[in-house]
Scaffold this motif. Structure first.
Motif, PDB file in Angstrom:
ATOM      1  N   ARG A  36      43.581 -43.017  24.361  1.00 52.69           N
ATOM      2  CA  ARG A  36      43.280 -43.839  25.734  1.00 52.69           C
ATOM      3  C   ARG A  36      41.579 -43.936  25.512  1.00 52.69           C
ATOM      4  O   ARG A  36      41.010 -44.887  26.268  1.00 52.69           O
ATOM      5  CB  ARG A  36      43.701 -43.704  26.807  1.00 52.69           C
ATOM      6  N   ASP A  55      40.339 -47.220  24.517  1.00 51.77           N
ATOM      7  CA  ASP A  55      40.406 -48.128  25.497  1.00 51.77           C
ATOM      8  C   ASP A  55      39.282 -47.865  26.735  1.00 51.77           C
ATOM      9  O   ASP A  55      38.931 -48.776  27.345  1.00 51.77           O
ATOM     10  CB  ASP A  55      41.766 -48.094  26.308  1.00 51.77           C
ATOM     11  N   LEU A  56      39.004 -46.573  27.195  1.00 59.04           N
ATOM     12  CA  LEU A  56      37.737 -46.490  27.853  1.00 59.04           C
ATOM     13  C   LEU A  56      36.597 -46.831  27.284  1.00 59.04           C
ATOM     14  O   LEU A  56      35.748 -47.499  27.975  1.00 59.04           O
ATOM     15  CB  LEU A  56      37.562 -44.820  28.300  1.00 59.04           C
ATOM     16  N   ALA A 114      36.499 -50.688  27.797  1.00 58.24           N
ATOM     17  CA  ALA A 114      36.166 -51.153  28.937  1.00 58.24           C
ATOM     18  C   ALA A 114      34.733 -50.961  29.340  1.00 58.24           C
ATOM     19  O   ALA A 114      34.341 -51.960  30.196  1.00 58.24           O
ATOM     20  CB  ALA A 114      37.165 -50.095  29.995  1.00 58.24           C
ATOM     21  N   GLY A 144      32.902 -53.297  26.064  1.00 64.60           N
ATOM     22  CA  GLY A 144      33.336 -54.415  25.568  1.00 64.60           C
ATOM     23  C   GLY A 144      32.521 -55.575  25.400  1.00 64.60           C
ATOM     24  O   GLY A 144      31.195 -55.652  26.022  1.00 64.60           O
ATOM     25  N   VAL A 157      31.206 -57.124  28.687  1.00 58.58           N
ATOM     26  CA  VAL A 157      30.609 -56.330  29.813  1.00 58.58           C
ATOM     27  C   VAL A 157      29.086 -56.140  29.822  1.00 58.58           C
ATOM     28  O   VAL A 157      28.605 -56.027  28.785  1.00 58.58           O
ATOM     29  CB  VAL A 157      31.273 -54.795  29.539  1.00 58.58           C
ATOM     30  N   VAL A 164      41.257 -45.195  32.997  1.00 56.29           N
ATOM     31  CA  VAL A 164      40.830 -46.251  32.020  1.00 56.29           C
ATOM     32  C   VAL A 164      41.259 -47.680  32.849  1.00 56.29           C
ATOM     33  O   VAL A 164      40.428 -48.534  32.943  1.00 56.29           O
ATOM     34  CB  VAL A 164      41.929 -46.743  31.056  1.00 56.29           C
ATOM     35  N   ARG A 165      42.028 -47.645  33.865  1.00 55.10           N
ATOM     36  CA  ARG A 165      42.365 -48.957  34.645  1.00 55.10           C
ATOM     37  C   ARG A 165      41.211 -49.228  35.608  1.00 55.10           C
ATOM     38  O   ARG A 165      40.775 -50.311  35.913  1.00 55.10           O
ATOM     39  CB  ARG A 165      43.462 -49.085  35.068  1.00 55.10           C
ATOM     40  N   GLU A 221      38.323 -50.532  33.746  1.00 57.92           N
ATOM     41  CA  GLU A 221      38.477 -51.924  33.488  1.00 57.92           C
ATOM     42  C   GLU A 221      37.961 -52.909  34.495  1.00 57.92           C
ATOM     43  O   GLU A 221      37.367 -53.641  34.530  1.00 57.92           O
ATOM     44  CB  GLU A 221      39.929 -52.037  33.043  1.00 57.92           C
ATOM     45  N   LYS A 222      38.509 -52.426  35.937  1.00 63.07           N
ATOM     46  CA  LYS A 222      38.271 -53.021  37.234  1.00 63.07           C
ATOM     47  C   LYS A 222      37.056 -53.184  37.517  1.00 63.07           C
ATOM     48  O   LYS A 222      36.296 -54.235  37.867  1.00 63.07           O
ATOM     49  CB  LYS A 222      39.337 -52.669  38.140  1.00 63.07           C
ATOM     50  N   ALA A 243      34.515 -55.123  35.186  1.00 63.98           N
ATOM     51  CA  ALA A 243      34.931 -56.433  35.146  1.00 63.98           C
ATOM     52  C   ALA A 243      34.301 -57.045  36.496  1.00 63.98           C
ATOM     53  O   ALA A 243      33.718 -57.898  36.579  1.00 63.98           O
ATOM     54  CB  ALA A 243      36.406 -56.690  35.344  1.00 63.98           C
TER      55      ALA A 243
END
Length: 268
Positions: free
Chosen positions: A136, A139-140, A143, A146, A149, A255-256, A259-260, A263
C-alpha cells in the motif's frame, strides 16, 4: 562500535515485562543507517542475526535510495527519521540501540525513549514503516503525489509523511501502557507527560502556521503524529488519525486518510 548499557531498576522492570533478554547498546556514533559491516557486529550481543528483505514491487520507481536499500538483501538497521533510540527485530532477541547523541539527552527523557522501545517490541509492531504499509506504500505515494494533487511534493516528502503516519499508529498502540506507568514507574510516566506538555503550544499553533505557509504539510504531519503517543488533542485534519479505527485498520486507514486529505487540499 557498540557497548552494553547498564539500566536503572525501572527500565529493567519494563524490559522484563515487554522485551525480556533484549540488550540495550550504546553506539559510538550517530547514524541514520548503520553500515552493514558495523551492523553485523550486533551478532556479538545476540543469539543470531535475521536480516529482513521486502518485495521491490512495494516501492514506486522513484522511491528514495534508502528505501531501495531497506528492501534489498543488505543487512539494514536504522533509517532517516528514527530519532535518538532505535530498535531492530532483525536480531534474536531484538536489540535497542542508543545513538551517540544520547550522551546529551536528558536522563529522564532518554529513559522514556528506551522504555518506549521495549513497549514497541512487546507490542510486536514492525520496526519501520515499510513493512507496515507493504504494497500500500505505492497507494500512499499516489495519494500524495498523484497528477491531480496540488503542490510539488517529492518522494522524500512521501517518506516523511509515511514515517509520521506510522509513528501515530505506534502511538495509538503504546500510549495506554505509558499512562498506566503512573504509580508503578513514576519517573518514566512523568517523562512521558513532560514530553507531551512540551508539544502542546506548538501543536495548538499548527493550523495557523500551515495557513501562513510557515510549515509544510509533511512537517505538520510529522509534528502532529508525534503527539499521538502523548494522547494530546490534534487539530484537523490530523484528529482523524487519533481513532480506534486507525489502530485497528492500520495502513488501509492511513492511505484512505491521505486520499481524503489531499483531495480536500485540491478543492480548497
Amino acid at each position: 562500535m557498540f557497548s552494553r548499557r547498564e539500566l536503572p531498576a525501572d527500565l529493567e522492570a519494563v524490559r522484563s515485562t515487554h522485551a525480556p533478554d533484549t540488550p540495550v547498546l550504546d553506539a559510538e556514533s550517530d547514524f541514520e543507517t548503520i553500515p552493514p559491516a558495523a551492523a553485523e557486529d550486533l551478532g556479538l550481543f545476540v543469539d543470531r542475526l535475521e536480516p529482513a528483505t521486502y518485495p521491490a514491487e512495494w516501492l514506486p520507481t522513484d522511491a528514495p535510495a534508502v528505501l531501495e536499500r531497506y528492501c534489498g538483501s543488505t543487512f539494514t538497521v536504522g533509517a532517516p527519521g528514527d530519532g535518538t533510540v532505535v530498535w531492530t527485530a532483525q536480531t534474536d532477541p531484538p536489540t535497542v540501540i542508543c545513538k551517540r547523541r544520547a550522551e546529551t539527552t536528558p536522563d529522564e527523557f532518554l529513559s522514556f525513549l528506551i522504555a518506549g522501545a521495549f513497549v514497541e517490541i512487546g507490542a510486536d509492531v514492525p520496526e519501520h514503516f515499510l513493512p507496515f504499509f507493504g504494497d500500500r506504500y505505492r497507494d500512499l505515494d499516489a495519494a500524495i503525489r498523484g497528477p491531480d494533487v496540488p503542490g510539488d511534493l517529492t518522494p522524500v516528502d512521501v517518506y516523511q509523511v509515511a514515517n509520521a503516519l506510522f509513528d501515530a499508529w505506534i502511538g495509538l498502540r503504546t500510549r495506554e501502557t505509558f499512562a498506566d506507568w503512573a504509580g508503578d514507574h513514576d519517573r518514566l510516566h512523568d517523562a512521558w507527560v513532560d514530553a507531551g506538555e512540551r508539544l502542546t503550544d506548538r501543536l495548538e499553533a499548527l493550523p495557523s502556521r500551515m495557513a501562513r505557509g510557515e510549515m509544510t504539510f509533511p512537517d505538520a504531519t510529522e509534528y502532529a503524529c508525534s503527539a499521538v503517543r502523548h494522547d494530546l488533542d490534534l487539530p484537523t485534519p490530523f484528529s482523524a488519525l487519533d481513532t480506534a479505527a486507525y489502530a485497528d485498520h492500520g495502513a488501509d486507514y492511513a492511505v484512505r486518510w491521505a486520499e481524503k486529505t489531499f483531495a480536500a487540499l485540491e478543492t480548497s
